[in-house]
Enzyme design. Structure first.
Site, PDB file in Angstrom:
ATOM      1  N   LYS A 106       0.675  -1.269  -0.084  1.00  0.00           N
ATOM      2  CA  LYS A 106       0.213   0.180   0.286  1.00  0.00           C
ATOM      3  C   LYS A 106       1.222   1.568  -0.070  1.00  0.00           C
ATOM      4  O   LYS A 106       1.937   1.291   0.800  1.00  0.00           O
ATOM      5  CB  LYS A 106      -0.601  -0.138   1.078  1.00  0.00           C
ATOM      6  CG  LYS A 106      -2.352   1.174   1.129  1.00  0.00           C
ATOM      7  CD  LYS A 106      -3.339   0.906   2.581  1.00  0.00           C
ATOM      8  CE  LYS A 106      -3.889   1.802   2.419  1.00  0.00           C
ATOM      9  NZ  LYS A 106      -5.149   2.163   3.725  1.00  0.00           N
ATOM     10  N   SER A 129     -10.066   1.856   2.370  1.00  0.00           N
ATOM     11  CA  SER A 129      -9.014   2.270   1.538  1.00  0.00           C
ATOM     12  C   SER A 129      -7.653   1.643   1.016  1.00  0.00           C
ATOM     13  O   SER A 129      -7.438   1.975   0.098  1.00  0.00           O
ATOM     14  CB  SER A 129      -7.821   3.747   2.652  1.00  0.00           C
ATOM     15  OG  SER A 129      -7.306   2.803   3.326  1.00  0.00           O
ATOM     16  N   SER A 137     -10.288  -0.024   7.144  1.00  0.00           N
ATOM     17  CA  SER A 137      -9.060  -0.422   5.431  1.00  0.00           C
ATOM     18  C   SER A 137      -8.684  -1.363   4.765  1.00  0.00           C
ATOM     19  O   SER A 137      -8.569  -1.416   3.714  1.00  0.00           O
ATOM     20  CB  SER A 137      -8.483   0.843   5.579  1.00  0.00           C
ATOM     21  OG  SER A 137      -8.715   1.856   5.505  1.00  0.00           O
TER      22      SER A 137
END
Lengths: 93, 435
Positions: free
Chosen positions: B48, B125, B150
């Site tokens: 990420k 997210s 997330s």
């Protein structure tokens, strides 16, 4: 609590954010909606309750105070503007 | 599965090819390389964007970190690379993790599309990481991060396993902060045993993160036999189709369960979570000021004028909203009413869950109240509607409990996820024969 343009501007000044007139208006509405949602907590009695930061109740942990190699100047300034081995920034005085 | 991985270079070629065919799930794809040794030799990991990698531009999905080239890797990344893993690239996300649908991307970033339907959201997210995990046919694990859901949310919408550990089990060193008391690095994979296996390489005290836990354990998958399961009734107030898919799955697996109530946690979890998260986010984002790293501009005006201008240019709408609300909730006169109160409610929510874990090994709810929504529907959602989408994930994240999204079936050709929650440091109760 009064949520108006003055409050939004005061918060924006503290947060160091320049806002457009459109954003100020939108944040007034958002503050009303979101704070209304948060007001559900008004009903909760928290007297005699402690705060929790780490859920596992860690004790203070500190590393040994040992001298170690630090970054070189080239590494320190790798991501920034550099002048005479100082960061370049706006006037503070 | 990684335990059977043969270390062939061909896997690296395959995963990099697939990454290049799915560029929308990446903010940056690395130069291809191969490892020469280690138990994770040539295992590919995507990371990420908010988890930093040495010498790889890492921006947390935000324009304000344009050009930031880290001098070191996050501890979790470094531990995997030390064992032979290869970093494929940095995956897309909501800016700093501020979102449930991966539409709150930073200025100049694109919105990733769901692998099953391009008109729908990947979830947020960690949308890019979970979507690429679904698409990728090679040996691959995605490093993702959760503050308030997330990992589980996009894992649910993309139909993969999404694991979030106990707060502190994995070091946060090298993670671009959202909320320090809430942030947790975790994993997404198609295979649960891959997650259990790789977790063992990443845990252990890190002197660079004082909140990290001194745990040394290896994990493997056990059967479901003997697992004491509680179904949280408040969590099933969701789309009827989603509920049916989950109950049908549990019946197929012959899982016996009792219905339990966590009324307090579900009533107050969202508000308490968002107050803590926004307060901490507004503090963390104060350091982005156009000096030292990231976005900068011609130096004009005094400190306040320059900083305010850079932050206006660099932050997207949701980042500004959370900075504003968090700053407000920490201001003199409001701090006790919001932040301190929310931290006390957090204590009560942890107690609420702990009572249930005296009797049950795991608690189960749907992961999300609905399948991945269409972008058109997301546009019509209010700010509060967006925040309430996290209603099944806020309390468990606030309490720092480990949890797992299990892909259990489909509704209208879209994946449905089931959330399994365990007590602190009882990850072994998540690693069961769910599929």
């Amino acid at each position: 609590m009064i949520i108006d343009k003055d409050l939004i501007l005061r918060v924006a000044k503290n947060a160091r954010l320049n806002l457009s007139e459109k954003e100020i208006k939108r944040f007034e509405e958002d503050f009303r909606d979101v704070l209304d949602c948060f007001s559900v907590l008004d009903k909760v009695d928290v007297s005699d309750v402690d705060i929790t930061l780490h859920p596992l109740n860690l004790k203070n942990t500190v590393r040994k105070d040992e001298i170690k190699a630090s970054l070189t100047l080239d590494e320190v300034f790798k991501n920034s503007k550099r002048k005479d081995n100082f960061f370049v920034g706006p006037k503070s005085l | 599965m990684i335990k059977d991985f043969d270390g062939e270079k061909g896997n690296v070629d395959l995963v990099f090819d697939e990454a290049n065919q799915n560029k929308d799930y990446f903010n940056l794809i690395c130069d291809k390389n191969y490892s020469s040794s280690g138990k994770l030799k040539n295992v590919c990991i995507s990371v990420k964007d908010s988890i930093i990698v040495k010498d790889v531009i890492s921006r947390g999905g935000s324009k304000i970190l344009d050009g930031y080239n880290p001098l070191f890797s996050a501890t979790v990344v470094q531990r995997l690379v030390n064992n032979g893993a290869i970093v494929v690239g940095k995956t897309t996300q909501d800016e700093f993790g501020f979102g449930s649908f991966n539409v709150n991307v930073g200025k100049g970033f694109s919105v990733p599309k769901n692998p099953f339907d391009s008109e729908r959201s990947c979830g947020g997210s960690s949308g890019g990481g979970c979507a690429f995990t679904q698409k990728c046919t090679g040996e691959h694990i995605s490093l993702v991060e959760s503050t308030g859901g997330s990992i589980a949310c996009p894992a649910s919408f993309c139909g993969v396993f999404g694991f979030t550990p106990t707060y502190g089990l994995l070091s946060r060193y090298g993670l671009i902060d959202y909320g320090n008391s809430l942030d947790k690095i975790g994993f997404a994979s198609k295979y649960l045993d891959n997650i259990a296996n790789i977790l063992g390489y990443c845990i252990g005290k890190d002197e660079n993160d004082s909140t990290s836990l001194d745990v040394n354990e290896k994990y493997s998958i056990k059967s479901l036999k003997g697992l004491k399961v509680g179904l949280v009734s408040e969590g099933f107030d969701v789309d009827e189709g989603v509920k049916n898919v989950i109950i049908e799955y549990l019946d197929t697996k012959k899982v016996k369960y009792d219905e339990v109530s966590l009324d307090f946690s579900y009533k107050y979890g969202v508000a308490a979570y968002y107050i803590v998260a926004m307060c901490e986010a507004s503090t963390n984002l104060a350091k982005y000021c156009g000096m030292r790293y990231g976005l900068s501009d011609e130096i004009k005006g005094d400190f306040n004028q320059y900083f305010s201008k850079i932050r206006e240019e660099g932050f997207g709408n949701e980042a500004k909203r959370r900075v504003m609300l968090g700053t407000f909730a920490r201001m003199v006169g409001y701090r006790d009413a919001y932040y301190i109160k929310a931290l006390k409610v957090k204590t009560m929510i942890i107690k609420d869950y702990k009572k249930k874990f005296k009797k049950y090994d795991v608690l189960i709810t749907p992961t999300m109240p609905f399948i991945a929504p269409r972008f058109d529907d997301i546009k019509n959602m209010s700010v509060v509607d967006n925040y309430m989408a996290d209603k099944l994930l806020a309390g468990v994240n606030l309490g720092g409990f480990p949890h797992l999204n299990v892909p259990v079936g489909f509704l209208n050709k879209m994946p449905v996820g089931m959330l399994v929650i365990a007590d602190h440091l009882m990850e072994k109760n998540l690693f069961r024969g769910w599929l």
